[in-house]
Design a protein around this motif. Sequence first.
Motif, mmCIF file in Angstrom:
data_model
loop_
_atom_site.group_PDB
_atom_site.id
_atom_site.type_symbol
_atom_site.label_atom_id
_atom_site.label_comp_id
_atom_site.label_asym_id
_atom_site.label_seq_id
_atom_site.Cartn_x
_atom_site.Cartn_y
_atom_site.Cartn_z
ATOM 1 N N LEU A 1 0.827 -1.207 0.000
ATOM 2 C CA LEU A 1 0.000 0.000 0.000
ATOM 3 C C LEU A 1 0.865 1.262 0.000
ATOM 4 C CD1 LEU A 1 -2.641 -1.227 2.588
ATOM 5 C CD2 LEU A 1 -3.085 -0.738 0.177
ATOM 6 N N TYR A 2 1.961 1.240 0.763
ATOM 7 C CA TYR A 2 2.889 2.380 0.768
ATOM 8 C C TYR A 2 3.521 2.557 -0.601
ATOM 9 C CZ TYR A 2 3.071 3.733 5.719
ATOM 10 O OH TYR A 2 2.773 4.230 6.967
ATOM 11 N N TYR B 1 -6.658 21.685 -3.126
ATOM 12 C CA TYR B 1 -5.380 21.318 -3.711
ATOM 13 C C TYR B 1 -5.588 20.876 -5.155
ATOM 14 C CZ TYR B 1 -3.056 21.252 0.852
ATOM 15 O OH TYR B 1 -2.504 21.585 2.057
ATOM 16 N N GLU B 2 -4.718 21.339 -6.024
ATOM 17 C CA GLU B 2 -4.798 20.906 -7.408
ATOM 18 C C GLU B 2 -4.214 19.501 -7.565
ATOM 19 O OE1 GLU B 2 -2.963 23.728 -9.969
ATOM 20 O OE2 GLU B 2 -4.309 25.368 -9.423
ATOM 21 N N GLU B 3 -3.199 19.209 -6.749
ATOM 22 C CA GLU B 3 -2.540 17.910 -6.843
ATOM 23 C C GLU B 3 -3.409 16.834 -6.205
ATOM 24 O OE1 GLU B 3 1.741 15.884 -5.524
ATOM 25 O OE2 GLU B 3 1.332 18.016 -5.200
ATOM 26 N N SER B 4 -3.387 15.635 -6.773
ATOM 27 C CA SER B 4 -4.138 14.522 -6.226
ATOM 28 C C SER B 4 -3.282 13.778 -5.206
ATOM 29 C CB SER B 4 -4.544 13.567 -7.348
ATOM 30 O OG SER B 4 -5.212 12.456 -6.834
ATOM 31 N N GLU C 1 2.479 8.123 -2.845
ATOM 32 C CA GLU C 1 3.583 9.040 -3.134
ATOM 33 C C GLU C 1 4.704 8.933 -2.113
ATOM 34 O OE1 GLU C 1 0.189 11.748 -1.601
ATOM 35 O OE2 GLU C 1 0.444 9.741 -2.382
ATOM 36 N N TRP C 2 4.462 8.229 -1.006
ATOM 37 C CA TRP C 2 5.473 8.104 0.045
ATOM 38 C C TRP C 2 6.499 7.020 -0.261
ATOM 39 C CZ3 TRP C 2 1.490 7.928 4.662
ATOM 40 C CH2 TRP C 2 0.878 9.189 4.773
ATOM 41 N N GLY C 3 6.021 5.873 -0.779
ATOM 42 C CA GLY C 3 6.895 4.718 -0.918
ATOM 43 C C GLY C 3 7.169 4.096 0.446
#
Length: 249
Positions: free
Chosen positions: A84-85, A204-207, A89-91
């Motif tokens: 899941l990570y 926020y524009e970013e998803s 965007e975190w990794g």
Amino acid sequence: MGRKSNKGKEKKMKRKEENAKLAQSYGKVEAANKLENPMESLAAFKQYERNGLNLTIDCERVSNVDKSLIDWAFQLTKTNMETLYEQSEWGWKDKEKKDEMTEEKARYLIVKDQDSKPVGFVHFQFDIECEEKVLYCYEIQLDSQYRNKGLGKFLMQILELIANKTEMMKVMLTAFKHNHDGYDFFTKTMKFEVDLISPEASLYEESYTYVILSKLTRAGKKAAALAEAAEHALEHKGRCMSSNCGHAC
């Protein structure tokens, strides 16, 4: 030099009130962090005997948890969450997760079976989030054979009780949107809502792949009700002044 305006005095007074409130919040969090065992008065919640399970639940500071148990908790988290990570965007980063799980203020609810074998845990901390005193749940992880038996709900209820007793304003946590089972558990079963500080609640524009969820405690609900009443009173006063109603508002 002329006298200061009433508006300036009001701003200064408001700033003093906000500083006093923040100092009080830090004081409550500090007091909560000094508690040796936040579960001490919750004897009825130290056993879980439902759905064929007979388990014990203890609350410990990270400094009192054996290293082998921390290693087990890390491995369980990695098994349950690494994929899941990696989809976020975190990794996944072993060191970062280990550092998070062993922070000085970390607390653990540790679930063990009748043979004293660990089968699940909750990692949480008392902290300040956007000037509010909160109990933040970092992880709730169960061994696969202990899921869907009401244990997760029971553990979250313990967190809510602890948050109430320590006078925190909210229980908070972060959830991945693509972790559908987890998201549904928190929002549908536990009735958490998207918090105002979550990217999901802002323009926020970013998803983002995650949301920040929260649930008000007794103290949080009381504060929200008082704030709402004060806002209504101000609105009513403004309407009366604009219409010259003549009432003693």
